[in-house]
Scaffold this motif. Structure first.
Motif, PDB file in Angstrom:
ATOM      1  N   LEU A 312       0.833  -1.213   0.000  1.00 21.70           N
ATOM      2  CA  LEU A 312       0.000   0.000   0.000  1.00 21.70           C
ATOM      3  C   LEU A 312       0.865   1.260   0.000  1.00 21.70           C
ATOM      4  N   VAL A 313       1.986   1.223   0.733  1.00 22.86           N
ATOM      5  CA  VAL A 313       2.898   2.378   0.740  1.00 22.86           C
ATOM      6  C   VAL A 313       3.446   2.610  -0.669  1.00 22.86           C
ATOM      7  N   LEU A 314       3.830   1.521  -1.345  1.00 20.69           N
ATOM      8  CA  LEU A 314       4.357   1.631  -2.705  1.00 20.69           C
ATOM      9  C   LEU A 314       3.299   2.190  -3.661  1.00 20.69           C
ATOM     10  N   SER A 315       2.062   1.696  -3.516  1.00 20.88           N
ATOM     11  CA  SER A 315       0.961   2.205  -4.349  1.00 20.88           C
ATOM     12  C   SER A 315       0.752   3.692  -4.099  1.00 20.88           C
ATOM     13  N   TRP A 316       0.741   4.085  -2.813  1.00 23.00           N
ATOM     14  CA  TRP A 316       0.529   5.502  -2.462  1.00 23.00           C
ATOM     15  C   TRP A 316       1.649   6.364  -3.049  1.00 23.00           C
ATOM     16  N   LYS A 318       3.506   5.800  -5.685  1.00 22.86           N
ATOM     17  CA  LYS A 318       3.334   5.919  -7.145  1.00 22.86           C
ATOM     18  C   LYS A 318       2.176   6.859  -7.486  1.00 22.86           C
ATOM     19  N   LEU A 319       1.096   6.749  -6.689  1.00 22.38           N
ATOM     20  CA  LEU A 319      -0.097   7.560  -6.974  1.00 22.38           C
ATOM     21  C   LEU A 319       0.124   9.042  -6.682  1.00 22.38           C
ATOM     22  N   THR A 320       1.019   9.371  -5.733  1.00 20.89           N
ATOM     23  CA  THR A 320       1.275  10.794  -5.434  1.00 20.89           C
ATOM     24  C   THR A 320       1.891  11.498  -6.642  1.00 20.89           C
ATOM     25  N   ALA A 329      -5.757   9.617  -1.788  1.00 25.78           N
ATOM     26  CA  ALA A 329      -6.284   9.760  -0.423  1.00 25.78           C
ATOM     27  C   ALA A 329      -6.900   8.442   0.061  1.00 25.78           C
ATOM     28  N   GLU A 330      -7.593   7.744  -0.846  1.00 24.94           N
ATOM     29  CA  GLU A 330      -8.207   6.450  -0.481  1.00 24.94           C
ATOM     30  C   GLU A 330      -7.130   5.417  -0.121  1.00 24.94           C
ATOM     31  N   THR A 331      -6.022   5.453  -0.880  1.00 25.72           N
ATOM     32  CA  THR A 331      -4.929   4.505  -0.604  1.00 25.72           C
ATOM     33  C   THR A 331      -4.304   4.788   0.767  1.00 25.72           C
ATOM     34  N   LEU A 371       4.178  14.157   4.367  1.00 19.73           N
ATOM     35  CA  LEU A 371       2.902  14.882   4.460  1.00 19.73           C
ATOM     36  C   LEU A 371       3.139  16.296   4.967  1.00 19.73           C
ATOM     37  N   PRO A 372       2.436  17.292   4.396  1.00 15.13           N
ATOM     38  CA  PRO A 372       2.673  18.688   4.826  1.00 15.13           C
ATOM     39  C   PRO A 372       2.210  18.948   6.262  1.00 15.13           C
ATOM     40  N   LEU A 373       1.126  18.288   6.660  1.00 19.89           N
ATOM     41  CA  LEU A 373       0.548  18.510   7.992  1.00 19.89           C
ATOM     42  C   LEU A 373       0.067  17.186   8.563  1.00 19.89           C
TER      43      LEU A 373
END
Length: 963
Positions: A312-316, A318-320, A329-331, A371-373
């Protein structure tokens, strides 16, 4: 064998008797000879095929032997077999397999594994051409027979090893073949294989757990390269999940699911897969961890959750990089839903379970860092991870500090993983980490007398780890950020004033001293605490601790502490020296080495006048000098080898300790300025006789040579009178290693003193060169890699020595050796440049040749040298790059070519048009270079920019350079 067909059609029963591990040596020898005979024969191996097909032998060793013979034929001689013989192998395997189906007794695992290997090799050789129906033939024969399926599944794993396994190196040809096999399997038989797996898993899940586990392993192995939809579907996943509830199957089921999750996929599809799997696992109650759950299963389950989290971290990640904010956001939401379970597993009391989730944990913190915040929940997650790490860093009662074994080593490795997490936490939220550690540390230090050792140790350990986790400004933690500085200073004061250094456990004691040295810059800010720490170092808590392990480590830490704070030690120098006097002994080498170094640093860096420093240094070194001659005399008379070794070690330590004290001197505090020259000259006088000792030469020479290296640096020209006799002794009865280690000493003297040592070098040059030649010419066994490497290293050292002389502007050293000797040396350099496939040595040789051309190649150079240039140096510049071993994909070889090019440029610089004319009319035509290329090369050579020639040589160094 004179005649192949004369080979007996039955097996040699007496030779077979030698296959039994308990057989006599002569029978075993006969069996080995028989094996070689069968392997190499054109058709005699067929008796083994017949024996297997008809089940003639019941002895396991004979059956294994037959399979080995078959394996050799398939692996190494398949292409040379006739079509009939290839058919015979196929039929043999299928008949043997049929035999297994009818047998009531299963073969031993080692036989089945060997059979599977032979099946797999046959498959690899024949699937694409002769046996495309391999799997269909096997499956139609075995059906659902457990014995047959066992062989089938083992064969699939053996095929995976041959065709897929990335850890096995394959030739490009094998890689192409393997790709074709996989492509063909995907097109023709994978759906049938998957269906067979499903049938096995469903049919035997309750009756044959071993078979089911084997099948799960196969699915896990193959899922990486087959269509995932064949496996990641409702009926298959439900079946796998049902296995998760069966005690004998659930570990393999976990591994299988892990491989499914691990498959490379599009990030959106991967998230869907993980989430659907996650929901099913959660619904089945797997996320509710039970305390009494079997730890072996939980370790596998933890690995599965780790894989899901990292996916899931890898997917997130790539998606960013895409613009789809909603899916990203869903990931992240899906990822954070796993954090409570991750924390439970991280906190689990079993370290294996905890260690298996660290990767996910680490990656999650990396996500938070980007993450910014951070939300309150995310901050809470950070804190929870921090508390878990602090808890898990703690030793348990069973840890054996005195005799650390495998369990202890595993915990040390696990602690390293936790440290990585702590470092990552520091990157995400340094303030939170500082605050948490401060809180834990302060509370523990307030009650250390009643706390258990592991609580005290981990509190100090966390403080220590902060030093590495938090960034230090200008190498110190006590400047820059005010909050951090204030907190760390407060913790240091607490550590020193709490009295925790008295805690009676080695782990706490060591952690105390490690932390004091970790934050030694604190004492520059608050030097008033130095006496307290010095006493801890010097008394029963440190250097006089009851544990040798603590004493040894503290000696090293003390030397580091003194080195950092020597400017603040002036008041304490003589007191420290008197307190450590009894520790400066030859009996405890490791500890004493650091003690002598520490004493040296104190004396040299103190504010005493030079005469006082001399007195202190003499009193430090005199016991070593007084002990040396009697020990040396004793060694020369000793006949017992063990006692000789002990005495030589003792002598070596004495020299090593004296050498170590000299490390305290520097450019500002030289030996001369400190008034210590005489003391070290006396040491030299004392130690040099060890070079002529007839026994234990290696140990003694090595020690004295190292001391000479130090003295060349420290005493400068005062050491020169000792060099000739030392060299004479070191050149006697040399071994390759002795010479190789002696050459750097001579090179050091040459580079440092240059013309001052020219007469000595002229004298020693040929004896040294001849000693090297003698060693290099000694015959060695063909396969003796050690001897070959020793010679290669000696050859390199020899060329480096010549280079040092040439580049030090001391050409008279070589020039005055007489024409015959000069020529002999020059030929070795030409040989080194061309003949030996060692780019390091070749590069050095071309540097030498270029330098000699510069020195001797002009109009007023060495008589006869221009002739040598044309006859030998110039051809070498072309012959070396054209050798088949000259590999331009190797960085050292590229540097060699560059030096070769510079040599050509230097010849042109020194000989001018005459050189170009010689190239055109004699040199290049004799090397069969075409007139066009000759013309081209001569033009390039005359270009002022060397880069042009370098590039030209790079593209021209190939056989195509010739006609």
């Amino acid at each position: 064998m004179a005649c192949e067909s004369a080979f007996p059609a039955i097996m040699d029963e007496q030779a077979l008797m030698g296959l039994n591990p308990n057989a006599d040596a002569c029978y075993r020898q006969r069996a080995l000879a028989y094996f070689e005979q069968l392997k190499e024969s054109q058709d005699a191996w067929e008796v083994c095929a017949e024996a297997l097909a008809k089940g003639i032998y019941s002895d396991d060793h004979v059956k294994f032997f037959c399979f080995q013979v078959l394996e050799h034929q398939i692996k190494y001689r398949h292409a040379g077999l006739t079509g009939v013989q290839q058919q015979l192998i196929r039929e043999t395997l299928m008949k043997w397999l049929q035999f297994q189906l009818m047998s009531t007794q299963s073969e031993k695992p080692f036989i089945k594994n060997k059979a599977a290997q032979v099946f797999a090799l046959t498959f690899v050789m024949e699937y694409l051409t002769l046996w495309p129906k391999f799997f269909f033939d096997v499956l139609s024969l075995v059906g659902l027979n457990p014995n047959g399926l066992d062989i089938y599944l083992r064969t699939l794993m053996a095929i995976d090893a041959e065709v897929v396994d990335r850890d096995i190196l394959h030739t490009p040809e094998e890689t192409r073949r393997n790709t074709l096999i996989k492509d063909s399997m995907r097109e023709t038989c994978i759906p049938a294989l998957v269906e067979s797996w499903y049938q096995i898993l469903q049919t035997y899940q309750h009756s044959h757990s071993e078979l089911t586990c084997q099948c799960l392993e196969v699915v896990g192995a193959y899922v990486s390269w087959i269509d995932l939809n064949l496996i990641a579907n409702e009926r298959f996943v439900n079946l796998l999940l049902s296995h998760m509830s069966v005690e004998e199957l659930r570990e393999e089921a976990c591994d299988c699911l892990f491989e499914i999750v691990n498959k490379g996929m599009d990030p959106v599809d991967k998230t869907k897969l993980v989430e659907s799997l996650s929901q099913v696992l959660q619904s089945a109650g797997f996320f509710n961890l039970k305390q009494d759950e079997d730890v072996d299963f939980l370790a596998k389950f933890s690995r599965l959750i780790n894989g899901m989290g990292q996916a899931l971290v890898l997917s997130w990640t790539k998606l960013t990089k895409t613009a789809d904010m909603k899916v990203t956001a869903e990931t992240l939401q899906a990822l954070e839903a796993k954090i409570p379970l991750m924390l439970q597993l991280l906190m689990h009391e079993d370290d294996d379970i905890s260690a298996n989730i660290v990767g996910f944990c680490y990656d999650y913190l990396h996500v938070l860092k980007q993450l910014p915040l951070l939300t309150d929940q995310q901050k809470s997650n950070i804190e929870a991870i921090m508390l878990a790490v602090m808890k898990k860093l703690t030793y348990d009662d069973e840890y054996n500090f005195e005799n650390e074994g495998e369990d202890e080593a595993m915990f040390v490795e696990y602690r390293k993983q936790l440290k990585m997490l702590l470092d990552r936490l520091a990157q995400v939220s340094p303030e939170l980490l500082l605050e948490s550690v401060h809180r834990v540390f302060t509370s523990t230090m307030q009650s250390w007398q009643t706390a258990r050792f592991m609580e005290v140790e981990v509190a100090i350990r966390l403080f220590y780890m902060l030093g590495e986790a938090l960034p230090a400004s200008h190498g110190a933690h006590f400047s820059g950020d005010a909050t951090k500085t204030s907190t760390l200073q407060d913790m240091m004061r607490t550590l020193l004033s709490s009295g925790v250094s008295e805690y009676q456990h080695t782990s706490v004691t060591l952690e105390f001293f490690e932390t004091v040295v970790r934050y030694d810059k604190f004492f520059i800010v608050e030097p008033q605490h130095i006496p307290v720490v010095l006493m801890a170092f010097l008394d029963h808590r440190g250097l006089r601790h009851s544990s040798p392990k603590v004493r040894s480590r503290v000696a090293y830490l003390f030397s580091r502490f003194i080195k950092t704070l020597h400017k603040h030690m002036n008041t304490y120098i003589e007191d420290i020296l008197s307190r450590i006097q009894d520790l400066l002994a030859l009996t405890s080498p490791r500890r004493s080495l650091f003690m002598f170094e520490t004493a040296g640093v104190l004396i040299v860096n103190g504010e005493s006048p030079a005469d006082r420093k001399q007195v202190l240094m003499r009193s430090l070194l005199t016991p070593l000098m007084e002990a040396f001659p009697p020990l040396l005399a004793k060694l020369t008379q000793e006949s017992d080898e063990e006692r000789q070794t002990a005495l030589a070690d003792c002598l070596g330590h004495a020299v090593g300790f004296a050498s170590r004290t000299s490390k305290a001197f520097n450019n500002k505090q030289t030996v001369k300025l400190c008034g210590c020259s005489e003391v070290y000259l006396d040491c030299l006088q004392t130690f040099l006789p060890a070079l002529s000792c007839p026994v234990q030469r290696g140990t003694l020479r090595s020690a004295v040579r190292s001391f000479l290296h130090r003295m060349i640096i420290c005493l400068e020209e005062e050491v020169l009178p000792f060099i000739p006799s030392a060299s004479e002794h070191m050149l006697k009865d040399c071994e390759p290693k002795d010479l190789q280690e002696f050459i750097p000493l001579i090179s050091q003297i040459t580079a440092k003193f240059k013309s001052q040592v020219s007469p000595f070098l002229q004298q020693v040059f040929m004896p040294l060169v001849l000693a090297i030649f003698e060693v290099l010419s000694r015959p060695a066994e063909e396969n003796d890699q050690t001897a070959a490497l020793e010679k290669q290293m000696l050859r390199r050292s020899y060329f480096s020595f010549i280079q040092t002389i040439a580049s030090s502007g001391m050409n008279e050293v070589m020039a005055n050796q007489g024409a015959e000797n000069i020529e002999r040396v020059l030929f070795t350099i030409i040989q080194g440049a061309v003949d030996f496939p060692d780019p390091v040595a070749q590069k050095t040789c071309f540097i030498i040749l270029s330098r000699l051309v510069e020195l001797w190649g002009g109009k007023d150079g060495l008589v006869g040298f221009p002739d040598f240039i044309y006859k030998h140096i110039l051809p070498a510049c072309f012959l070396a790059p054209l050798k088949p071993t000259f590999d331009l994909s190797d960085a050292q070889t590229v540097l060699t070519l560059s030096e070769c090019t510079l040599t050509l440029k230097m010849i042109h610089l020194k000989r001018g048009p005459e050189f170009i004319q010689y190239l055109q009319q004699e040199c290049l035509p004799s090397l069969q270079v075409s007139p066009e290329i000759t013309q081209e090369l001569c033009q390039v050579l005359q270009q002022p920019d060397t880069k042009v020639l370098k590039n030209y040589m790079k593209v021209s160094t190939a056989p195509s350079f010739f006609y």
